[in-house]
Design a protein around this motif. Structure first.
Motif, PDB file in Angstrom:
ATOM      1  N   ASP A  15      25.159  63.159   8.707  1.00 46.56           N
ATOM      2  CA  ASP A  15      24.998  61.797   8.142  1.00 46.56           C
ATOM      3  C   ASP A  15      23.525  61.439   7.967  1.00 46.56           C
ATOM      4  N   SER A  24      25.607  62.308  -1.446  1.00 47.28           N
ATOM      5  CA  SER A  24      26.955  61.944  -1.002  1.00 47.28           C
ATOM      6  C   SER A  24      27.601  63.130  -0.293  1.00 47.28           C
ATOM      7  N   VAL A  25      28.630  62.825   0.490  1.00 45.35           N
ATOM      8  CA  VAL A  25      29.394  63.871   1.175  1.00 45.35           C
ATOM      9  C   VAL A  25      30.027  64.791   0.134  1.00 45.35           C
ATOM     10  N   THR A  26      30.522  64.214  -0.943  1.00 43.54           N
ATOM     11  CA  THR A  26      31.152  64.992  -2.008  1.00 43.54           C
ATOM     12  C   THR A  26      30.163  65.974  -2.628  1.00 43.54           C
ATOM     13  N   ALA A  29      29.463  68.784  -0.125  1.00 43.47           N
ATOM     14  CA  ALA A  29      30.607  69.696  -0.044  1.00 43.47           C
ATOM     15  C   ALA A  29      30.626  70.631  -1.253  1.00 43.47           C
ATOM     16  N   ILE A  36      36.063  68.694   0.896  1.00 44.77           N
ATOM     17  CA  ILE A  36      35.603  67.423   1.473  1.00 44.77           C
ATOM     18  C   ILE A  36      36.228  67.232   2.859  1.00 44.77           C
ATOM     19  N   ALA A  37      37.476  67.673   3.014  1.00 40.56           N
ATOM     20  CA  ALA A  37      38.151  67.569   4.321  1.00 40.56           C
ATOM     21  C   ALA A  37      37.393  68.364   5.385  1.00 40.56           C
ATOM     22  N   ASN A  38      36.990  69.591   5.056  1.00 43.81           N
ATOM     23  CA  ASN A  38      36.243  70.410   6.014  1.00 43.81           C
ATOM     24  C   ASN A  38      34.852  69.833   6.270  1.00 43.81           C
ATOM     25  N   MET A  39      34.231  69.264   5.235  1.00 41.02           N
ATOM     26  CA  MET A  39      32.927  68.621   5.424  1.00 41.02           C
ATOM     27  C   MET A  39      33.065  67.428   6.361  1.00 41.02           C
ATOM     28  N   SER A  40      34.145  66.682   6.231  1.00 38.05           N
ATOM     29  CA  SER A  40      34.386  65.528   7.113  1.00 38.05           C
ATOM     30  C   SER A  40      34.556  65.975   8.559  1.00 38.05           C
ATOM     31  N   LYS A  43      31.066  66.710   9.702  1.00 28.75           N
ATOM     32  CA  LYS A  43      30.282  65.472   9.762  1.00 28.75           C
ATOM     33  C   LYS A  43      30.678  64.608  10.960  1.00 28.75           C
ATOM     34  N   ASN A  44      31.971  64.620  11.277  1.00 33.44           N
ATOM     35  CA  ASN A  44      32.465  63.787  12.378  1.00 33.44           C
ATOM     36  C   ASN A  44      32.438  64.488  13.730  1.00 33.44           C
TER      37      ASN A  44
END
Length: 76
Positions: A15, A24-26, A29, A36-40, A43-44
């Protein structure tokens, strides 16, 4: 045999780097080549593993060092 207990954690500062790079995250990714799911998950801080090749791509995309993304924090 007892399994060793981990006494700390690795914090993902993606972040922070996204904000510094105004990305952006997108976009990240897409540049890294993961969903994007794997990046999240990364990231989390929910990831259980990180491939060195993915870390390399993150560093290339964010123009940073691994230590800018990863931080070790001792358990309290």
């Amino acid at each position: 045999m007892e399994q060793d207990k981990l006494n700390g954690e690795i914090i993902f500062n993606i972040d922070v780097m996204l904000a510094k790079r105004k990305m952006s995250v997108t976009e990240l990714a897409d540049r890294v080549g993961i969903t994007i799911a794997n990046m999240s998950v990364l990231k989390n801080g929910k990831a259980k593993a990180l491939k060195i090749s993915t870390l390399l791509k993150l560093c290339e995309a964010l123009d940073c060092q691994p230590g800018d993304i990863l931080e070790y924090r001792k358990a309290e």
